[in-house]
Write an enzyme that holds these catalytic residues in place. Structure first.
Site, PDB file in Angstrom:
ATOM      1  N   HIS A  48      42.101  45.852  37.603  1.00 17.02           N
ATOM      2  CA  HIS A  48      43.325  45.763  38.404  1.00 17.02           C
ATOM      3  C   HIS A  48      44.558  45.566  37.525  1.00 17.02           C
ATOM      4  O   HIS A  48      44.464  45.046  36.416  1.00 17.02           O
ATOM      5  CB  HIS A  48      43.259  44.565  39.368  1.00 17.02           C
ATOM      6  CG  HIS A  48      42.125  44.617  40.338  1.00 17.02           C
ATOM      7  ND1 HIS A  48      42.046  45.559  41.337  1.00 17.02           N
ATOM      8  CD2 HIS A  48      41.008  43.864  40.453  1.00 17.02           C
ATOM      9  CE1 HIS A  48      40.937  45.363  42.037  1.00 17.02           C
ATOM     10  NE2 HIS A  48      40.286  44.348  41.524  1.00 17.02           N
ATOM     11  N   ASP A 101      45.540  39.319  29.588  1.00 14.63           N
ATOM     12  CA  ASP A 101      46.021  40.707  29.633  1.00 14.63           C
ATOM     13  C   ASP A 101      45.127  41.623  28.801  1.00 14.63           C
ATOM     14  O   ASP A 101      44.784  41.313  27.657  1.00 14.63           O
ATOM     15  CB  ASP A 101      47.454  40.774  29.099  1.00 14.63           C
ATOM     16  CG  ASP A 101      48.054  42.162  29.290  1.00 14.63           C
ATOM     17  OD1 ASP A 101      47.724  42.814  30.299  1.00 14.63           O
ATOM     18  OD2 ASP A 101      48.847  42.586  28.442  1.00 14.63           O
ATOM     19  N   HIS A 102      44.765  42.761  29.392  1.00 12.87           N
ATOM     20  CA  HIS A 102      43.896  43.747  28.738  1.00 12.87           C
ATOM     21  C   HIS A 102      42.553  43.123  28.355  1.00 12.87           C
ATOM     22  O   HIS A 102      41.954  43.487  27.356  1.00 12.87           O
ATOM     23  CB  HIS A 102      44.594  44.393  27.533  1.00 12.87           C
ATOM     24  CG  HIS A 102      45.610  45.430  27.954  1.00 12.87           C
ATOM     25  ND1 HIS A 102      46.830  45.093  28.442  1.00 12.87           N
ATOM     26  CD2 HIS A 102      45.554  46.796  27.967  1.00 12.87           C
ATOM     27  CE1 HIS A 102      47.516  46.201  28.738  1.00 12.87           C
ATOM     28  NE2 HIS A 102      46.759  47.237  28.474  1.00 12.87           N
ATOM     29  N   HIS A 154      37.139  43.326  35.698  1.00 17.62           N
ATOM     30  CA  HIS A 154      36.239  42.263  36.143  1.00 17.62           C
ATOM     31  C   HIS A 154      35.159  42.878  37.036  1.00 17.62           C
ATOM     32  O   HIS A 154      35.168  44.062  37.344  1.00 17.62           O
ATOM     33  CB  HIS A 154      37.001  41.143  36.875  1.00 17.62           C
ATOM     34  CG  HIS A 154      37.324  41.391  38.325  1.00 17.62           C
ATOM     35  ND1 HIS A 154      37.309  40.406  39.277  1.00 17.62           N
ATOM     36  CD2 HIS A 154      37.686  42.537  38.974  1.00 17.62           C
ATOM     37  CE1 HIS A 154      37.668  40.920  40.444  1.00 17.62           C
ATOM     38  NE2 HIS A 154      37.892  42.198  40.291  1.00 17.62           N
ATOM     39  N   HIS A 193      35.172  47.084  37.134  1.00 17.95           N
ATOM     40  CA  HIS A 193      36.340  47.858  37.555  1.00 17.95           C
ATOM     41  C   HIS A 193      37.562  47.031  37.109  1.00 17.95           C
ATOM     42  O   HIS A 193      37.391  46.136  36.274  1.00 17.95           O
ATOM     43  CB  HIS A 193      36.326  48.106  39.073  1.00 17.95           C
ATOM     44  CG  HIS A 193      36.423  46.879  39.892  1.00 17.95           C
ATOM     45  ND1 HIS A 193      35.374  45.971  40.036  1.00 17.95           N
ATOM     46  CD2 HIS A 193      37.444  46.326  40.581  1.00 17.95           C
ATOM     47  CE1 HIS A 193      35.751  44.961  40.791  1.00 17.95           C
ATOM     48  NE2 HIS A 193      37.017  45.147  41.131  1.00 17.95           N
ATOM     49  N   CYS A 225      32.744  46.072  44.424  1.00 25.82           N
ATOM     50  CA  CYS A 225      33.227  45.126  43.403  1.00 25.82           C
ATOM     51  C   CYS A 225      32.105  44.618  42.509  1.00 25.82           C
ATOM     52  O   CYS A 225      32.364  43.945  41.510  1.00 25.82           O
ATOM     53  CB  CYS A 225      33.918  43.934  44.061  1.00 25.82           C
ATOM     54  SG  CYS A 225      35.341  44.422  45.041  1.00 25.82           S
ATOM     55  N   GLU A 256      46.392  41.027  43.753  1.00 26.11           N
ATOM     56  CA  GLU A 256      45.303  41.726  43.063  1.00 26.11           C
ATOM     57  C   GLU A 256      45.377  43.233  43.294  1.00 26.11           C
ATOM     58  O   GLU A 256      45.136  44.028  42.387  1.00 26.11           O
ATOM     59  CB  GLU A 256      43.958  41.184  43.563  1.00 26.11           C
ATOM     60  CG  GLU A 256      42.775  41.650  42.732  1.00 26.11           C
ATOM     61  CD  GLU A 256      41.467  41.055  43.214  1.00 26.11           C
ATOM     62  OE1 GLU A 256      40.814  40.375  42.435  1.00 26.11           O
ATOM     63  OE2 GLU A 256      41.088  41.273  44.392  1.00 26.11           O
TER      64      GLU A 256
END
Lengths: 136, 136, 136, 136, 136, 136
Positions: F41, F79-80, F14, F39, F33, F126
């Protein structure tokens, strides 16, 4: 050959300080760790032994025996202590994680051989970002 | 209303000791924690604030701002210190985890309101088996 | 000889993608990791160095120096970055954990020797179920 | 050469018991672990393979393939099982962590070689204070 | 008012099984947890009490006293046991994490009041992906 | 009333970015950010439901049912993925942890009521130093 690790914990105060240096030099090299009033850590200790599993038990070494040995020889000596003042096997030494791991190795090596096992590694986790390992 | 928590860490020495008691009484009540030479911990601090997300950022409070505030007001004051000797907001108090959490709350409460947010909880993890929480 | 490990963290986006393959082939081999819009991870990096403790400090290498070196050479380059687009030492390479660990090794090796120490291992934890280790 | 580790989990019941011994002897050697009605653990399994990264993928071994192989050959056989009663590769053996790690090694070794990779280590974490490692 | 939590651990076997149902129905509802031969877990137990810090100690409740009480009343009763067969306070009950937490609450509540403190929460972590909390 | 929490994980890319601001303003407010290339998480998601244990099962809600529901409604969607580009329930929103937790709450609330249970809390971790909690 199989490796068995037992984890124990202790809490201690210490400071990093070289008596042959000025306070300024200590501050420069050791930073906040040189606070003369001490700081402290929750240490996590991993002791790894190696050997062949005993055919009567499936154990390389009884983990309870190993835990009791670490508690008697190490935890009772260092837990809730001041590493610079209270611990005989560190007298006259810098209380760096490196020296503490070497000291623990020396305290445990013969005791573990009496159990027909070989000490393989002492791993000492000082903070969540620093750990040391010593293999003799 | 949403709750945002920032985690920071510090290492410190302390002892539990009541000056109005004999050494024997201190030993009886505080056990190993009463070692006059101090012991220490890696403390993990959770600071929780609450509020509505800002429509321009999606943030209740910028986590970096919250982290900087905790570092300036708390971590720089207690990290690598002796809680019994070095920390103004603990002078004259027992350095139990309870009192440390209350002290941290008092240091942070007004600062967080200046950020248009409300302090909700100070959680302090002293060892892997003890933590305290204070909600004001 | 003693081994000292410093842990640092960074967050990054990446995708696993082979430009010489069709999208279908990438999807078949890399699964969800081939999402063209990227996904990401919180990486945990363990850098282990080895040497003899310095008799003046008890340190193999000052952990703060090691941490600063990792932050300057690695974390500032990869943190909050896109590994496929932003990181010079990965240009033209697959951004697998394996290649990232090898790249980090190559960035750090000479720097650590300048500190009179030897790089022993780069361990990179990509998720809670996958990590890689590189010993050169 | 690079090392890749995949972590999987399973929950199982077991007891430590030597059929050739009296109950008193079992109790003396194995302590609480000899409860005839069983006790149990959440096991954490680390399987490490080694090899050269494939130039087409950057992978030593696709971590998903490795995870699927561990799930098929190990987790489906031991998860939510009784290690003394339900697991063919442990029939007639003590269900110590040592023997479980050796059994897992034997189940996985050839399968991993079929993937053009070499099994390096099976690490099995039985509790938060005991783990074993087997390198063949 | 401040909240103090003590963490203790125990290992146990159990199965989820409704005697009034067929094996097929048990299998359908409880899945792998219905294995008649049992499976097991490393349980992590958080017991939270609340009260005012004592002005003589800085403690809401001495954490050692709280730990000893949990060990005597709970850990000695459930550790290395079979929850379906060995634990009086669970006789005739499903050994779900929910019922185990409620049982622990009932065992501890009055004991903690004898210490001039109030039981606030029993949190029980059964696996790395499931935990329950009970507030009475 | 008892509370049951299921933990699931997902990895995502994100960036924090306000389209109505200049790049300089985004950089000033969101710092690293705001990297336009994203980037990412490893997110850890705790979903807590509350209710009375069912007398036939001992469950407030079958943890497997809860896990499957979270996987179907949330993990398969995020996810992913790239939270700014790929996730319908976040279209047009800042992808802060706060908004992600609120979005997850909205996706799950009615589904959990269909299971005769009440959604109590969505907790989203996070990074190792930031988490958010939303109670509706």
């Amino acid at each position: 050959m199989i490796f068995v690790t037992r984890i124990e914990h202790f809490n201690a105060a210490h400071k990093l300080w070289n008596d042959r240096w000025t306070p300024e030099m200590n501050k420069e090299v050791f930073g906040k760790c040189s606070n003369p009033n001490f700081h402290g850590h929750n240490y996590e200790l991993h002791v790894t032994v190696k050997g062949e599993p005993n055919p009567d038990t499936g154990f390389v070494m009884n983990a309870k025996t190993l835990g009791d040995l670490i508690k008697t020889k190490i935890v009772e000596v260092v837990d809730h202590c001041n590493l610079n003042m209270d611990v005989p096997f560190l007298f006259g030494k810098f209380t760096s994680a490196e020296n503490l791991a070497i000291g623990i190795w020396n305290e445990l090596k013969d005791e573990i051989e009496l159990q027909h096992c070989t000490l393989h590694c002492v791993k000492l986790i000082e903070t969540r970002s620093i750990y040391v390992e010593y293999y003799g």
